[in-house]
Design a protein around this motif. Sequence first.
Motif, PDB file in Angstrom:
ATOM      1  N   ALA A   1       0.919  -1.222  -0.028  1.00  0.00           N
ATOM      2  CA  ALA A   1       0.098   0.049  -0.044  1.00  0.00           C
ATOM      3  C   ALA A   1       0.999   1.227  -0.178  1.00  0.00           C
ATOM      4  O   ALA A   1       0.581   2.253  -0.879  1.00  0.00           O
ATOM      5  CB  ALA A   1      -0.804  -0.153   1.119  1.00  0.00           C
TER       6      ALA A   1
ATOM      7  N   GLY B   1      -7.135   4.913  -3.066  1.00  0.00           N
ATOM      8  CA  GLY B   1      -6.131   3.983  -3.095  1.00  0.00           C
ATOM      9  C   GLY B   1      -6.554   2.616  -3.058  1.00  0.00           C
ATOM     10  O   GLY B   1      -7.646   2.014  -2.605  1.00  0.00           O
TER      11      GLY B   1
ATOM     12  N   ASN C   1       2.638   1.776  -3.208  1.00  0.00           N
ATOM     13  CA  ASN C   1       1.696   1.930  -4.492  1.00  0.00           C
ATOM     14  C   ASN C   1       1.748   3.837  -4.387  1.00  0.00           C
ATOM     15  O   ASN C   1       1.043   4.205  -5.300  1.00  0.00           O
ATOM     16  CB  ASN C   1       0.325   1.462  -4.242  1.00  0.00           C
ATOM     17  N   GLY C   2       1.725   4.295  -3.095  1.00  0.00           N
ATOM     18  CA  GLY C   2       1.394   5.684  -3.115  1.00  0.00           C
ATOM     19  C   GLY C   2       2.450   6.652  -4.010  1.00  0.00           C
ATOM     20  O   GLY C   2       2.163   7.947  -4.390  1.00  0.00           O
TER      21      GLY C   2
ATOM     22  N   GLU D   1      -0.469   5.469   0.962  1.00  0.00           N
ATOM     23  CA  GLU D   1      -1.172   5.110  -0.580  1.00  0.00           C
ATOM     24  C   GLU D   1      -1.627   6.122  -1.086  1.00  0.00           C
ATOM     25  O   GLU D   1      -1.809   6.474  -2.229  1.00  0.00           O
ATOM     26  CB  GLU D   1      -1.807   3.941  -0.210  1.00  0.00           C
ATOM     27  N   GLU D   2      -2.551   6.792  -0.252  1.00  0.00           N
ATOM     28  CA  GLU D   2      -3.705   7.818  -0.785  1.00  0.00           C
ATOM     29  C   GLU D   2      -3.082   9.257  -0.707  1.00  0.00           C
ATOM     30  O   GLU D   2      -3.241  10.113  -1.427  1.00  0.00           O
ATOM     31  CB  GLU D   2      -4.784   7.675  -0.171  1.00  0.00           C
TER      32      GLU D   2
ATOM     33  N   GLN E   1      -5.410  -0.567  -2.408  1.00  0.00           N
ATOM     34  CA  GLN E   1      -5.167  -1.539  -1.361  1.00  0.00           C
ATOM     35  C   GLN E   1      -6.186  -1.021  -0.306  1.00  0.00           C
ATOM     36  O   GLN E   1      -6.922  -1.720   0.466  1.00  0.00           O
ATOM     37  CB  GLN E   1      -3.672  -1.490  -0.730  1.00  0.00           C
TER      38      GLN E   1
ATOM     39  N   THR F   1      -0.521   3.220   6.735  1.00  0.00           N
ATOM     40  CA  THR F   1      -0.669   3.035   5.162  1.00  0.00           C
ATOM     41  C   THR F   1      -1.761   3.765   4.275  1.00  0.00           C
ATOM     42  O   THR F   1      -1.278   3.727   3.069  1.00  0.00           O
ATOM     43  CB  THR F   1      -1.084   1.443   5.236  1.00  0.00           C
TER      44      THR F   1
END
Length: 388
Positions: free
Chosen positions: A256, A270, A259-260, A292-293, A272, A288
């Motif tokens: 997660a 996001g 991915n950000g 991610e976001e 995840q 997290t």
Amino acid sequence: MALLTPIRTRPRMDRRSTVWHVDWILVFGVVALSFIGALLIWSATHNRTSLTEGKPDAFLLRHALNFAIGLVLAVGAAITDHRRVRILAPLLYAASIVGLILVLVPGVGSTINGSRSWIQLPFMSIQPSEFAKLAVIVGMALLIAEKSETDRHEDARTIDVAQAVGVAAIPVILVMLQPDLGTVMVLGSIVFGIIAVSGVPKRWMLGLLTAGVLVAAIAIKLQVLKEYQIARFTAFMHPSSDPQGIGYNVNQARIAIGNGGVFGQGLFHGGQTQNAFVPEQHTDFVFTVAGEELGLIGAGAIIVLFAIILFRGLRIAVNARDAFGRLVATGIVCWFAFQAFENIGMTLGIMPVTGLPLPFVSYGGSSMFACLLAIGLLQNIHLRSHRH
């Protein structure tokens, strides 16, 4: 004429010390973290009907309510006369001990995520171990300060520190019986920090570290720790040993955050987070969501805000007018520093998973109340240092 001067000047000084001398930078850091936490909790829970029971804003509103109640507690702690704080310290310690005992009583305490740490009330659940952190701080600080002030010693003596460690040992043992390893680690960091600034010989530091290692070894030998807790340490040492089992949480958390990128995928977007791949994302793994976001920028902002709070706390400790204030402020800083590092570290895979919430950010009433009470005490010490 001499009698007129206090009558004219005292009210003005009281107002100025209460309003203008508040550490507003510390207030900003706490409010900003709580606001970010509200957004992250909202994003992590709004589409999880199993949690919200069809009310997307449920956890957002509860988090806001927890903050509002905690703010009232913080203001109360900040404006309470420091002499009353000393009087109330033993009561807080005794209440926390009673709470820690009650959670171990069958039919009273509730087990959540493998730890018997909760007392379920009709309108909310309470985790006494969160308040035990503050109780250990004020209990140790009061004992060391009273001894040093009574005997006119600038630094604490060995016997004074030994008694203070004994005060901390009782809640540590009770928390170990739950068992709640994360809180024990926080309590250990608090004890170490308070002892470090009490003025005792450095051999005490080595002794505390040695004692900590021995206690951990004995706990494992006597099987005080649950199998899942030992497995968490195994997963920390060998992340690839069981990726779909005990290592699942950490692996999903790292995915997660990875991915950000720099700027994140955007709040509520996001992959995840919105697909609920990361368990306990509104509590233990809330960082997290930020990774991610909100990306590196948003996650970094959280770390910067914690750095601001810790810096202001250290500044308050240095400027404290008495030993009690200095020790309390130091204990609070050690608490926040270690818990934030442990929580963020476990999401990054550099610390073992222990189930500790991220102060001010994670969802949870007991954690929010205890943390804001601590902020109120910091403000109390700060305000007193500016009174003449």
